[in-house]
Scaffold this motif. Structure first.
Motif, PDB file in Angstrom:
ATOM      1  N   VAL A 204      30.543  65.067  32.040  1.00 52.62           N
ATOM      2  CA  VAL A 204      31.365  66.108  31.435  1.00 52.62           C
ATOM      3  C   VAL A 204      30.827  67.442  31.942  1.00 52.62           C
ATOM      4  O   VAL A 204      29.620  67.674  31.940  1.00 52.62           O
ATOM      5  CB  VAL A 204      31.302  66.060  29.892  1.00 52.62           C
ATOM      6  CG1 VAL A 204      32.080  67.222  29.286  1.00 52.62           C
ATOM      7  CG2 VAL A 204      31.852  64.744  29.384  1.00 52.62           C
TER       8      VAL A 204
ATOM      9  N   VAL B 290      36.289  65.897  32.495  1.00 54.31           N
ATOM     10  CA  VAL B 290      35.526  64.683  32.750  1.00 54.31           C
ATOM     11  C   VAL B 290      35.622  64.381  34.242  1.00 54.31           C
ATOM     12  O   VAL B 290      36.722  64.293  34.789  1.00 54.31           O
ATOM     13  CB  VAL B 290      36.071  63.507  31.909  1.00 54.31           C
ATOM     14  CG1 VAL B 290      35.255  62.246  32.171  1.00 54.31           C
ATOM     15  CG2 VAL B 290      36.069  63.862  30.429  1.00 54.31           C
TER      16      VAL B 290
ATOM     17  N   TYR C 138      41.815  64.732  28.242  1.00 57.90           N
ATOM     18  CA  TYR C 138      41.170  63.424  28.188  1.00 57.90           C
ATOM     19  C   TYR C 138      41.600  62.632  26.955  1.00 57.90           C
ATOM     20  O   TYR C 138      41.405  63.053  25.827  1.00 57.90           O
ATOM     21  CB  TYR C 138      39.641  63.528  28.199  1.00 57.90           C
ATOM     22  CG  TYR C 138      39.007  62.157  28.195  1.00 57.90           C
ATOM     23  CD1 TYR C 138      38.893  61.447  29.375  1.00 57.90           C
ATOM     24  CD2 TYR C 138      38.603  61.553  27.024  1.00 57.90           C
ATOM     25  CE1 TYR C 138      38.374  60.166  29.394  1.00 57.90           C
ATOM     26  CE2 TYR C 138      38.077  60.269  27.027  1.00 57.90           C
ATOM     27  CZ  TYR C 138      37.961  59.591  28.214  1.00 57.90           C
ATOM     28  OH  TYR C 138      37.454  58.319  28.226  1.00 57.90           O
TER      29      TYR C 138
ATOM     30  N   ILE D 140      33.641  67.264  25.347  1.00 62.13           N
ATOM     31  CA  ILE D 140      34.989  67.117  25.881  1.00 62.13           C
ATOM     32  C   ILE D 140      35.933  68.022  25.095  1.00 62.13           C
ATOM     33  O   ILE D 140      36.052  67.902  23.883  1.00 62.13           O
ATOM     34  CB  ILE D 140      35.469  65.654  25.805  1.00 62.13           C
ATOM     35  CG1 ILE D 140      34.575  64.794  26.700  1.00 62.13           C
ATOM     36  CG2 ILE D 140      36.928  65.538  26.223  1.00 62.13           C
ATOM     37  CD1 ILE D 140      34.856  63.309  26.582  1.00 62.13           C
TER      38      ILE D 140
END
Length: 128
Positions: free
Chosen positions: A33, A69, A94, A127
């Motif tokens: 990440v 990612v 994501y 994330i």
């Protein structure tokens, strides 16, 4: 905007770098990440840092924002860890089963100005 300054000043994170691809199977990709710890919202893609490599002449995808990612192969180049990124999912996009975007000719450094920018695994806290 992406930059080279040293986002996330309140986080105290310890990066877990992937291993070099030397001696590894061709499918031994690593997932990271992106979390630039400075006043930047992400980072521009880099060209292949290995000696003697020509810059990629094709079109690269949009630069990854913090929380993107990235997946690819880890290399040790002149004492620095680099990710040869093969695909990514942009920050905010994501979800399990989402399609990865191909990233030909895209590389990312693991650290910038002694601060980590890539964190191993699917760190849910990073994330976006």
């Amino acid at each position: 905007r992406p930059c080279a300054r040293t986002l996330l000043p309140s986080l105290s994170l310890s990066p877990r770098l992937g291993n070099s691809t030397a001696g590894m199977a061709a499918d031994a990709t690593k997932t990271f990440v992106l979390a630039h710890q400075g006043g930047c919202s992400g980072m521009f893609w880099r060209d292949d840092p290995r000696p003697g490599q020509e810059p990629y002449a094709g079109e690269k995808p949009n630069w990854p924002r913090n929380g993107a990612v990235l997946r690819g192969y880890v290399h040790d180049v002149r004492g620095k860890k680099w990710l040869e990124c093969k695909e990514y999912i942009q920050a905010g996009k994501y979800v399990e089963g989402n399609e990865w975007v191909s990233t030909p000719g895209c590389w990312m450094v693991h650290q910038q100005q002694n601060a980590p920018v890539l964190f191993a695994g699917l760190r849910k806290d990073l994330i976006a």
